[in-house]
Write a protein that holds these residues in place. Structure first.
Motif: not given
Length: 307
Positions: A168-175, A97-101, A258-261
């Motif tokens: 939400x699974x990395x949906x663009x709205x949440x990114x 998750x953290x890597x994606x954003x 839900x990332x590592x932070x």
């Protein structure tokens, strides 16, 4: 080049080893522990728990077992607080998750920051330059812990365009909002570095010579000025990339990604040594790796460095 890479790797291995040893000793030197943060446990129960996790062994033996587990099985051990999970599972859950954003933030920061800096340098002392510098300063003075609540207030509470949190699974709205909040300050730094470096290159003698020969301005910028102007920015990209892909506590808290932070902060508050150590080692290894990649990119851009 291969010899250079091998030399850097030979330096990276002891550097990572020293990082692990120092972090291990510092965390165990801190008062308290993962089983003493709440109500006091009976001495017999505490002794049994410490024996289960090997915490009653001498410190040098704990360190040795920890190093053997990392370098032979890549095992960071169990979590002392989340007893149903290992450190590897916690990292595997939060790091993607953290890597994606973080990666998307890096791409946005580099593209917009570099473009802003180049345009500002080419159009120096014009409205475009003033606008670019103003945007950079504005982004610099609005760090992510300021940007995050402002974005939630504007796009969620006022306009209602974007969800205020969740993954939400990395949906663009949440990114969108996490990427904007994380990338703005880095974008400003890249723009300022690129602008100052580009101005220095454009005022150099070989650029004056190229223009005196009648070369088109586009050719002068792209073929002669751009590569040397990007060298200082490349040096900045290694640590910046690690900073973004390892995530931000503020981003995870405000947007509930839900990332590592959050896992790192919770482990620090609960004295979960193994989780803190696992995330620290991961960040250190990534810093060493991407610093090496930045140096290789620097050498590829500048032939003098290869020589």
């Amino acid at each position: 080049m291969i010899k250079y890479i091998l030399n850097r790797l030979m330096v990276a291995i002891p550097t990572l080893l020293i990082l692990i040893i120092v972090s291990f000793l510092l965390m165990h030197a801190a008062p308290g522990g993962p089983f003493t943060s709440e109500r006091k446990l009976p001495d017999v129960v505490l002794a049994n728990i410490q024996a289960k996790y090997g915490l009653n062994d001498p410190l040098y033996l704990q360190l040795w077992n920890y190093l053997v587990g990392i370098f032979t099985e890549f095992d960071f051990g169990p979590s002392f607080v989340k007893k149903s999970q290992t450190v590897n599972e916690i990292i595997a859950q939060g790091f993607p998750i953290t890597f994606t954003y973080g990666f998307l933030s890096f791409v946005v920061a580099v593209l917009f920051g570099t473009t802003l800096g180049i345009v500002a340098a080419i159009r120096q002392n014009t409205i475009i330059d003033y606008f670019a510098v103003g945007v950079s300063i504005g982004a610099q003075v609005l760090p992510n812990f300021v940007m995050a609540p402002l974005l939630v207030w504007l796009f969620t509470l006022v306009l209602g365009w974007l969800p205020g949190g969740g993954w939400n699974g990395g949906a663009w709205q949440n990114l969108i909002m996490p990427v904007i909040a994380l990338s703005t300050s880095y974008m400003a730094s890249i723009a300022r570095i690129t602008r100052s470096s580009m101005l220095e290159v454009l005022n150099s003698n070989y650029i004056r010579t190229a223009r005196a020969k009648g070369l088109p301005e586009r050719t002068v910028i792209i073929r002669h000025a751009l590569k040397p102007a990007l060298l200082p920015m490349i040096s900045y990209l290694g640590p910046a990339f690690v900073g973004m892909i390892t995530g931000s506590v503020i981003i995870d808290i405000y947007f509930s990604t839900g990332g590592m932070g959050v896992a790192f902060v919770n482990s620090a508050l609960s004295r979960d040594y193994s989780v803190m150590m696992g995330i620290t080692i991961l960040v250190g290894a990534l810093t060493i790796l991407f610093s090496l990649l930045a140096d290789l990119l620097y050498a590829w851009v500048d032939p003098k460095i290869r020589y």
